[in-house]
Design a protein around this motif. Structure first.
Motif, PDB file in Angstrom:
ATOM      1  N   PRO A 178       0.837  -1.220   0.000  1.00  0.00           N
ATOM      2  CA  PRO A 178       0.000   0.000   0.000  1.00  0.00           C
ATOM      3  C   PRO A 178       0.863   1.259   0.000  1.00  0.00           C
ATOM      4  N   CYS A 179       0.446   2.243  -0.752  1.00  0.00           N
ATOM      5  CA  CYS A 179       1.173   3.509  -0.820  1.00  0.00           C
ATOM      6  C   CYS A 179       0.176   4.636  -1.044  1.00  0.00           C
ATOM      7  N   ASN A 180       0.667   5.863  -0.923  1.00  0.00           N
ATOM      8  CA  ASN A 180      -0.215   7.021  -1.067  1.00  0.00           C
ATOM      9  C   ASN A 180      -0.698   7.187  -2.503  1.00  0.00           C
ATOM     10  N   THR A 181      -1.808   7.848  -2.632  1.00  0.00           N
ATOM     11  CA  THR A 181      -2.391   8.139  -3.939  1.00  0.00           C
ATOM     12  C   THR A 181      -1.569   9.199  -4.666  1.00  0.00           C
ATOM     13  N   SER A 182      -1.352   9.000  -5.956  1.00  0.00           N
ATOM     14  CA  SER A 182      -0.673  10.020  -6.761  1.00  0.00           C
ATOM     15  C   SER A 182      -1.724  10.881  -7.451  1.00  0.00           C
ATOM     16  N   ILE A 183      -1.417  12.175  -7.596  1.00  0.00           N
ATOM     17  CA  ILE A 183      -2.370  13.126  -8.168  1.00  0.00           C
ATOM     18  C   ILE A 183      -1.669  13.940  -9.241  1.00  0.00           C
ATOM     19  N   LEU A 184      -2.316  14.067 -10.384  1.00  0.00           N
ATOM     20  CA  LEU A 184      -1.798  14.957 -11.420  1.00  0.00           C
ATOM     21  C   LEU A 184      -2.906  15.895 -11.872  1.00  0.00           C
ATOM     22  N   TYR A 185      -2.485  17.080 -12.313  1.00  0.00           N
ATOM     23  CA  TYR A 185      -3.415  18.149 -12.680  1.00  0.00           C
ATOM     24  C   TYR A 185      -3.299  18.431 -14.185  1.00  0.00           C
ATOM     25  N   PRO A 186      -4.183  19.269 -14.727  1.00  0.00           N
ATOM     26  CA  PRO A 186      -4.153  19.519 -16.172  1.00  0.00           C
ATOM     27  C   PRO A 186      -2.806  19.984 -16.714  1.00  0.00           C
ATOM     28  N   THR A 187      -2.046  20.749 -15.940  1.00  0.00           N
ATOM     29  CA  THR A 187      -0.759  21.253 -16.448  1.00  0.00           C
ATOM     30  C   THR A 187       0.409  20.979 -15.507  1.00  0.00           C
ATOM     31  N   THR A 188       0.156  20.383 -14.352  1.00  0.00           N
ATOM     32  CA  THR A 188       1.229  20.144 -13.380  1.00  0.00           C
ATOM     33  C   THR A 188       1.058  18.770 -12.730  1.00  0.00           C
ATOM     34  N   GLY A 189       2.078  18.396 -11.958  1.00  0.00           N
ATOM     35  CA  GLY A 189       2.006  17.153 -11.198  1.00  0.00           C
ATOM     36  C   GLY A 189       2.404  15.907 -11.957  1.00  0.00           C
ATOM     37  N   GLY A 190       2.845  16.069 -13.216  1.00  0.00           N
ATOM     38  CA  GLY A 190       3.216  14.912 -14.029  1.00  0.00           C
ATOM     39  C   GLY A 190       2.076  14.459 -14.909  1.00  0.00           C
ATOM     40  N   ASN A 191       1.494  15.401 -15.669  1.00  0.00           N
ATOM     41  CA  ASN A 191       0.313  15.104 -16.487  1.00  0.00           C
ATOM     42  C   ASN A 191       0.580  14.038 -17.541  1.00  0.00           C
ATOM     43  N   ILE A 192       1.836  13.880 -17.935  1.00  0.00           N
ATOM     44  CA  ILE A 192       2.200  12.868 -18.932  1.00  0.00           C
ATOM     45  C   ILE A 192       2.970  11.771 -18.197  1.00  0.00           C
ATOM     46  N   HIS A 193       2.415  10.570 -18.143  1.00  0.00           N
ATOM     47  CA  HIS A 193       3.096   9.528 -17.370  1.00  0.00           C
ATOM     48  C   HIS A 193       3.011   8.166 -18.028  1.00  0.00           C
ATOM     49  N   THR A 194       3.853   7.254 -17.520  1.00  0.00           N
ATOM     50  CA  THR A 194       3.903   5.881 -18.006  1.00  0.00           C
ATOM     51  C   THR A 194       4.008   4.945 -16.813  1.00  0.00           C
ATOM     52  N   PHE A 195       3.343   3.777 -16.896  1.00  0.00           N
ATOM     53  CA  PHE A 195       3.387   2.764 -15.855  1.00  0.00           C
ATOM     54  C   PHE A 195       4.091   1.525 -16.397  1.00  0.00           C
ATOM     55  N   THR A 196       4.978   0.938 -15.591  1.00  0.00           N
ATOM     56  CA  THR A 196       5.597  -0.342 -15.914  1.00  0.00           C
ATOM     57  C   THR A 196       5.427  -1.268 -14.723  1.00  0.00           C
ATOM     58  N   ALA A 197       4.727  -2.375 -14.917  1.00  0.00           N
ATOM     59  CA  ALA A 197       4.466  -3.304 -13.820  1.00  0.00           C
ATOM     60  C   ALA A 197       5.706  -4.146 -13.525  1.00  0.00           C
TER      61      ALA A 197
END
Length: 272
Positions: A178-197
């Motif tokens: 378990p870990c904290n929730t990640s949040i991204l906004y329209p122009t900040t916070g890492g709006n462009i991201h990728t997940f690798t399992a």
């Protein structure tokens, strides 16, 4: 000496007993009603109160409320057990691991969905135009990398191609549930991201608003390329790589990125 109660006294006692039983039953019914409010239902009601219209960017107090609710979410809150045979059956040593997702709820204002990623599965670098996104890792370990656009591009950055746009690195880390929730906004916070399992993973996403081609919120995928620093106007490949910035190039991944859709079988949300 034993004294027998009169008929009137017996009726009073019987009436009191019946009233007491009704009171107890009423309390039990009220308790059952409270217990039926599941964690996913609380999250749904909170999203409904926050995302009142498409394009809502939540206020800080609303962000904190949704984050707290998501931080407490567990796999069983969406109907998942610790049995991960599902991922083993979907994983394969040949080809690209298939990603599966289920939609819990979707409207014009927001959506709630779950992504199931087998080991080594990748959701390529993609954006969330005009969207606020909450991502909660429920199961497993994954690597997340995210960027924000560096806009406008200043004179110290030379653009090698019109197809490339400069972005700054926001996050490049591994997370384990378990870990904290990640949040991204329209122009900040890492709006462009990728997940690798890294291991089998389950991610619960809240998107406000959801993707929509009709409203110019279609998803775009990218490939990142190194950015190199140069000195004295030198533009040769001998420059030093800058790990804080990357050139992002729009790409088409439709040919090899396939996701399977499954029905959501967890606790249902009640809209009404």
């Amino acid at each position: 000496m034993k004294v027998e109660a009169s008929n009137g006294e017996e009726e009073k006692r019987s009436g009191s007993k019946r009233n007491g039983e009704r009171l107890v039953r009423g309390r039990r019914c009220r308790r059952r009603t409270r217990w039926r409010v599941t964690a996913i239902q609380r999250l749904f009601l909170a999203c409904k109160s926050v995302f009142k219209v498409p394009g809502t960017v939540p206020e800080p107090a609303d962000v904190e409320m949704l984050q707290l609710l998501l931080d407490k979410m567990k796999p069983e809150d969406v109907g998942l057990s610790t049995d991960l045979l599902f991922f083993e059956s979907k994983s394969s040593s040949k080809g690209t691991p298939r990603i599966t997702y289920a939609t819990i709820y979707k409207c014009d204002n927001f959506s709630m969905c779950i992504f199931f990623l087998p080991p080594k599965a990748v959701i390529p670098l993609h954006d969330h135009p005009g969207m606020t996104v909450f991502s909660k890792l429920l199961v497993g370990s994954m690597h997340i990398k995210s960027y924000d656009w560096l806009d406008p591009v200043t004179s110290i950055f030379s653009t090698p191609s019109a197809k490339l746009r400069l972005a700054k690195l926001v996050l490049d880390s591994e997370f384990t549930a378990p870990c904290n929730t990640s949040i991204l906004y329209p122009t900040t916070g890492g709006n462009i991201h990728t997940f690798t399992a890294i291991t089998p993973c389950v991610v619960l996403d809240v998107l406000g608003p959801p993707y929509s081609k009709e409203d110019d919120r279609d998803i775009t995928y990218y490939q990142d390329h190194p950015y190199r620093k140069y000195s004295d106007g030198d533009t040769d490949q001998g420059g030093v790589e800058d790990h804080c910035h990357r050139w992002l190039e729009e790409i088409d991944v439709s040919r090899y990125l396939k996701m399977d859709v499954v029905a959501y079988l967890g606790p249902q949300v009640i809209d009404g």
